[in-house]
Enzyme design. Structure first.
Site, mmCIF file in Angstrom:
data_model
loop_
_atom_site.group_PDB
_atom_site.id
_atom_site.type_symbol
_atom_site.label_atom_id
_atom_site.label_comp_id
_atom_site.label_asym_id
_atom_site.label_seq_id
_atom_site.Cartn_x
_atom_site.Cartn_y
_atom_site.Cartn_z
ATOM 1 N N LYS A 163 29.959 32.076 3.874
ATOM 2 C CA LYS A 163 30.268 31.452 2.790
ATOM 3 C C LYS A 163 31.069 30.143 3.203
ATOM 4 C CE LYS A 163 31.802 32.159 -1.823
ATOM 5 N NZ LYS A 163 32.257 33.229 -2.868
ATOM 6 N N ASP A 172 24.165 34.238 -12.428
ATOM 7 C CA ASP A 172 23.865 34.229 -11.013
ATOM 8 C C ASP A 172 25.142 34.848 -10.300
ATOM 9 O OD1 ASP A 172 25.159 32.003 -12.433
ATOM 10 O OD2 ASP A 172 25.698 31.240 -10.219
HETATM 11 P P1 AMP Z 1 29.941 29.798 -8.116
HETATM 12 O O1 AMP Z 1 29.896 29.236 -9.646
HETATM 13 O O2 AMP Z 1 31.115 29.491 -7.505
HETATM 14 O O3 AMP Z 1 29.308 30.987 -8.160
HETATM 15 O O4 AMP Z 1 28.893 28.647 -7.932
HETATM 16 C C1 AMP Z 1 27.841 28.013 -8.402
HETATM 17 C C2 AMP Z 1 26.624 27.335 -7.796
HETATM 18 O O5 AMP Z 1 27.505 26.168 -7.136
HETATM 19 C C3 AMP Z 1 26.322 28.004 -6.459
HETATM 20 O O6 AMP Z 1 24.747 27.443 -6.470
HETATM 21 C C4 AMP Z 1 26.876 27.525 -5.296
HETATM 22 O O7 AMP Z 1 26.112 27.620 -3.938
HETATM 23 C C5 AMP Z 1 27.267 26.194 -5.753
HETATM 24 N N1 AMP Z 1 28.357 25.592 -5.108
HETATM 25 C C6 AMP Z 1 29.743 25.963 -5.389
HETATM 26 N N2 AMP Z 1 30.656 25.278 -4.639
HETATM 27 C C7 AMP Z 1 29.767 24.402 -3.693
HETATM 28 C C8 AMP Z 1 30.140 23.592 -2.586
HETATM 29 N N3 AMP Z 1 31.382 23.228 -2.181
HETATM 30 N N4 AMP Z 1 29.210 22.920 -1.948
HETATM 31 C C9 AMP Z 1 28.014 23.059 -2.765
HETATM 32 N N5 AMP Z 1 27.468 23.829 -3.401
HETATM 33 C C10 AMP Z 1 28.521 24.691 -4.215
HETATM 34 MG MG MG Z 2 28.077 32.240 -7.752
#
Ligand code: AMP
Ligand code: MG
Length: 478
Positions: free
Chosen positions: A110, A245
């Site tokens: 990650k 998700d």
């Molecule tokens: P989360 O709410 O942290 O589960 O993230 C939601 C979405 O945003 C997921 O599809 C992650 O892969 C994407 N995401 C979060 N942080 C990043 C980042 N720094 N770069 C690219 N995608 C991100």
């Molecule tokens: Mg997530």
């Protein structure tokens, strides 16, 4: 090193489930931590992981033999709003391990760089969220809660830019799988019934071998999530981003973003800076879990029955079972917290009465329950009379159950941790880490390994924050 499975892997699913992509190499990897206990459980040699070759793999600069790196696609409801395409935007699945005697697990990096699902993001993580997930997920495991695990954390030697310049890091996450409700939703929204069926078969083989139908799988996921959320509640845990998700089919807690353990008990407590309306507040979590499970049910309706009305009817019946299962698990867990071996539905009122009294005086959640076994709970109340009134009813109930005092104490000690990853301690570890000092992180991690039997020199970590130590907000801060 890693010996990845060659069959029953996510990489053998059809192409539209993922994009094959490896991690993006980083400038100068260095190790923060390897989780020796977990490494051994997985049949790995911790020394291999801490070697230069191991660190290169953990940073994404080298691929282990047999790796089939990929970023998975999924969709999801984020704060109730539909997003048709999310996916691993900063994570890469390296492959699956099948440790001797244990279930198959995913090994995922990650913070491993951009993927086709990164949207505007940089695909990276800074050291704060990496340390946070490491501490929180390992604490949850030690507390007995189903969760993804942290195998390692490394620095990338590169900076990432959030509000300011911060050290970049990569977490190696271990999970029973990364199949999310949002994964099913993605294919449902594409009306891709073949893919839904394939995903169902894969999920069944990985997690629910005894499910004979998609409906039975749904029922088992509902049970797992009802148990999980009740378990969170019993520890004062607030996930903070229960988007579809971020909810697994396996029943493991996943995605430690703005999550937090409550200090003072407030039923509607919210920490996440982005949760302005309290959608994911402490006391909303069971309702949100059902809402999310309803999205799963709706995604797999075509698999449940070709007659849609019939599918809706049986799926609704399964969803209606969440509430009683959650309530039973809640009563069982909180019953143990007050020393009851076999709490009955009527005990919910006694438990709720204590919580109400704690809530109106802002008593510390963890320490008040822990103090019950020590006979010092009265001290946790700014108005001790509020406790005294409850105390008599509680003692009468314990007497009626008829267990001896030693049994009651043992039940309570095993249900009420002394050490949780308190926000101010986690923040302290992060601040020190940004300054290059990992001692507070290692100390906290070590203390969190035995939350129910704290070592004598960890007493300070059991203490509630003072008013100026208290952390009131948490951030996704990816
Ligand atoms: P989360 O709410 O942290 O589960 O993230 C939601 C979405 O945003 C997921 O599809 C992650 O892969 C994407 N995401 C979060 N942080 C990043 C980042 N720094 N770069 C690219 N995608 C991100
Ligand atoms: Mg997530």
């Amino acid at each position: 090193m890693f010996h990845f499975a060659t069959s029953a892997t996510y990489a053998t699913l059809p192409d539209r489930f993922f994009t094959k992509i490896g991690p993006t190499p980083v400038r100068a990897p260095s190790l923060i931590a390897v989780n020796d206990d977990l490494a051994r459980d997985l049949g790995l040699n911790p020394d291999d992981l801490t070697s230069p070759e191991g660190v290169a793999i953990l940073a994404g600069n080298a691929l282990p033999q047999g790796a089939t790196p990929l970023a998975a696609v999924y969709a999801g409801h984020q704060f109730g709003g539909w997003n048709p395409r999310l996916g691993d935007g900063r994570a890469v699945l390296l492959g699956e391990l099948t440790p001797e005697g244990g279930p198959q697990v995913d090994i995922q990096l990650k913070g491993a760089g951009r993927t086709p699902y990164s949207r505007g993001g940089d695909g990276r993580a800074w050291v704060g969220p990496v340390i946070r997930e490491y501490l929180l997920s390992e604490a949850m495991h030690a507390l007995g809660v189903p969760t993804t695990r942290a195998l390692a954390a490394v620095l990338t030697g590169e900076d990432v830019y959030r509000e300011t310049r911060l050290p970049g890091a990569v977490l190696t996450r271990v999970a029973r799988s990364h199949i999310r409700i949002g994964t099913f939703q993605y294919f449902a929204s594409q009306r891709d019934i073949d893919a839904l069926r394939t995903l169902y078969e894969f999920t069944r083989a990985r997690h629910y071998l005894d499910a004979e139908t998609p409906l039975q799988m749904l029922e088992q996921v509902i049970t797992a999530q009802a148990e999980l959320v009740a378990h969170w509640m019993s520890l004062g845990f607030i996930h903070g981003v229960m988007n579809t998700d971020n909810m697994t089919l396996s029943g493991e807690t996943i995605d430690y973003g703005p999550c937090a353990f409550m200090d003072a008990y407030h039923p509607a407590k919210v920490f996440s800076s982005i949760d302005r309306h309290g959608r994911y507040a402490y006391n909303q979590q069971a309702d949100i879990a059902v809402w999310n499970l309803a999205q799963l049910a709706s995604a797999i309706l075509p698999l449940i029955d070709t007659n849609e009305a019939q599918a809706v009817e049986v799926a609704s019946a399964a969803l209606n079972d969440f509430a009683p299962q959650f309530q039973a698990a809640w009563t069982r867990r909180f019953g143990r917290k007050i020393g009851l071996k076999n709490a009955t539905p009527e005990d919910a009122q006694l438990i709720q009465d204590l919580l109400n009294r704690m809530g109106s005086l802002g008593a510390d959640f963890t320490n008040t329950f822990r103090a019950l076994a020590d006979g010092t709970a009265r001290d946790a109340f700014s108005d001790p009379a509020a406790y005294d009134q409850w105390h008599d009813a509680w003692r009468a109930r314990l007497a009626a159950e008829g267990t001896d005092a030693a049994t009651q104490t043992a039940i309570m000690r095993a249900a009420n941790p002394a050490i949780i990853p308190r926000n101010h301690r986690v923040e302290e570890a992060i601040t020190a880490a940004v300054a290059g000092d990992y001692a507070p992180f290692h100390r906290l991690h070590s203390a969190l390994k035995s939350p129910y039997e704290p070592a004598p020199d960890m007493g300070d970590l059991t203490m509630a924050p003072t008013a100026d130590q208290e952390v009131r907000q948490t951030f996704c801060g990816t």
